[in-house]
Design a protein around this motif. Sequence first.
Motif, short mmCIF file in Angstrom:
data_model
loop_
_atom_site.label_atom_id
_atom_site.label_comp_id
_atom_site.label_asym_id
_atom_site.label_seq_id
_atom_site.Cartn_x
_atom_site.Cartn_y
_atom_site.Cartn_z
N UNK A 87 -5.15 -35.03 -49.04
CA UNK A 87 -5.31 -33.76 -48.35
C UNK A 87 -6.55 -33.03 -48.87
N UNK A 88 -7.35 -32.50 -47.96
CA UNK A 88 -8.59 -31.80 -48.32
C UNK A 88 -9.82 -32.68 -48.20
N UNK A 89 -9.64 -34.00 -48.20
CA UNK A 89 -10.78 -34.92 -48.01
C UNK A 89 -11.09 -35.06 -46.52
N UNK A 90 -12.18 -35.75 -46.23
CA UNK A 90 -12.54 -36.06 -44.84
C UNK A 90 -12.79 -37.56 -44.72
N UNK A 91 -12.31 -38.14 -43.62
CA UNK A 91 -12.49 -39.56 -43.37
C UNK A 91 -13.49 -39.70 -42.22
N UNK A 92 -14.61 -40.37 -42.48
CA UNK A 92 -15.63 -40.57 -41.46
C UNK A 92 -15.25 -41.77 -40.59
N UNK A 93 -15.32 -41.58 -39.27
CA UNK A 93 -15.07 -42.66 -38.32
C UNK A 93 -16.17 -42.67 -37.27
N UNK A 94 -16.31 -43.81 -36.63
CA UNK A 94 -17.23 -43.93 -35.51
C UNK A 94 -16.43 -44.41 -34.31
N UNK A 95 -16.47 -43.61 -33.24
CA UNK A 95 -15.79 -43.96 -32.00
C UNK A 95 -16.78 -44.71 -31.12
N UNK A 96 -16.33 -45.83 -30.55
CA UNK A 96 -17.21 -46.63 -29.69
C UNK A 96 -16.65 -46.65 -28.28
N UNK A 97 -17.55 -46.52 -27.32
CA UNK A 97 -17.18 -46.38 -25.92
C UNK A 97 -17.82 -47.47 -25.07
N UNK A 98 -17.24 -47.68 -23.89
CA UNK A 98 -17.75 -48.70 -22.97
C UNK A 98 -19.14 -48.33 -22.45
N UNK A 99 -19.36 -47.07 -22.07
CA UNK A 99 -20.64 -46.65 -21.47
C UNK A 99 -21.48 -45.79 -22.39
N UNK A 100 -20.86 -44.86 -23.09
CA UNK A 100 -21.59 -43.90 -23.92
C UNK A 100 -21.91 -44.50 -25.28
N UNK A 101 -22.87 -43.89 -25.94
CA UNK A 101 -23.20 -44.30 -27.30
C UNK A 101 -22.09 -43.91 -28.25
N UNK A 102 -22.09 -44.49 -29.46
CA UNK A 102 -21.04 -44.17 -30.44
C UNK A 102 -21.11 -42.70 -30.87
N UNK A 103 -19.96 -42.16 -31.25
CA UNK A 103 -19.88 -40.79 -31.75
C UNK A 103 -19.27 -40.84 -33.14
N UNK A 104 -19.97 -40.24 -34.11
CA UNK A 104 -19.45 -40.16 -35.48
C UNK A 104 -18.66 -38.86 -35.63
N UNK A 105 -17.48 -38.98 -36.21
CA UNK A 105 -16.57 -37.84 -36.36
C UNK A 105 -15.97 -37.88 -37.76
N UNK A 106 -15.72 -36.70 -38.33
CA UNK A 106 -15.00 -36.62 -39.59
C UNK A 106 -13.58 -36.13 -39.31
N UNK A 107 -12.59 -36.85 -39.83
CA UNK A 107 -11.20 -36.46 -39.70
C UNK A 107 -10.78 -35.74 -40.98
N UNK A 108 -10.58 -34.42 -40.93
CA UNK A 108 -10.07 -33.74 -42.12
C UNK A 108 -8.65 -34.23 -42.42
N UNK A 109 -8.37 -34.52 -43.68
CA UNK A 109 -7.04 -34.99 -44.07
C UNK A 109 -6.16 -33.75 -44.31
N UNK A 110 -5.08 -33.66 -43.54
CA UNK A 110 -4.16 -32.52 -43.59
C UNK A 110 -2.88 -32.93 -44.29
N UNK A 111 -1.96 -31.96 -44.49
CA UNK A 111 -0.67 -32.28 -45.11
C UNK A 111 0.06 -33.30 -44.22
N UNK A 112 0.96 -34.10 -44.81
CA UNK A 112 1.63 -35.18 -44.06
C UNK A 112 2.36 -34.72 -42.80
N UNK A 113 2.86 -33.49 -42.77
CA UNK A 113 3.63 -33.02 -41.62
C UNK A 113 2.80 -32.22 -40.61
#
Length: 161
Positions: A127-153
């Motif tokens: 919790x409090x960290x961020x996980x970097x991901x890259x979303x890949x699409x059929x037509x559009x270029x990839x999008x980089x996003x950070x997922x903030x890690x929240x409490x389990x619930x």
Amino acid sequence: MNRRATSASALAPVLASVIALTAGAALAGCSTSSGNGPELKVSGAFMPQPVGDDMAAGFLTVQNSGGDADKLTSVTSDISDDITIHETNSQKMQEVNAFDVPADGELDLERGGSHIMFMKLKQKPKQGEKVAVELRFEKSGPIKVELPVKEPTYNPMKHEH
């Protein structure tokens, strides 16, 4: 010679604006396209802190304000080499090859529904960290996003339109 220098200096503010807009689009998790194609933007991204050590889930919304549909085809991240996308039907989870992102619509990946699955975690996000991901699409270029890690619930409230 002065004419060329003057026109180049006159273009400098315009060029700076173009660079700022392009950088801003990249930082905001946007994929720009020309014409009537998909225009994607990601919001509401998060990952609940995993309770186990080997898997986690990710959630987000992809808005498409463009005139063409697109498809989310894969997700990559340094946190795992085994990332899949799943849908939930009748409380049963199953892997899918892609998710539709409709024209002038959105793809909601949310608790109890479609989501990103991270298997065989290389490290457990806290919790409090961020996980970097890259979303890949059929037509559009990839999008980089950070997922903030929240409490389990954690489960954000969605407002019905």
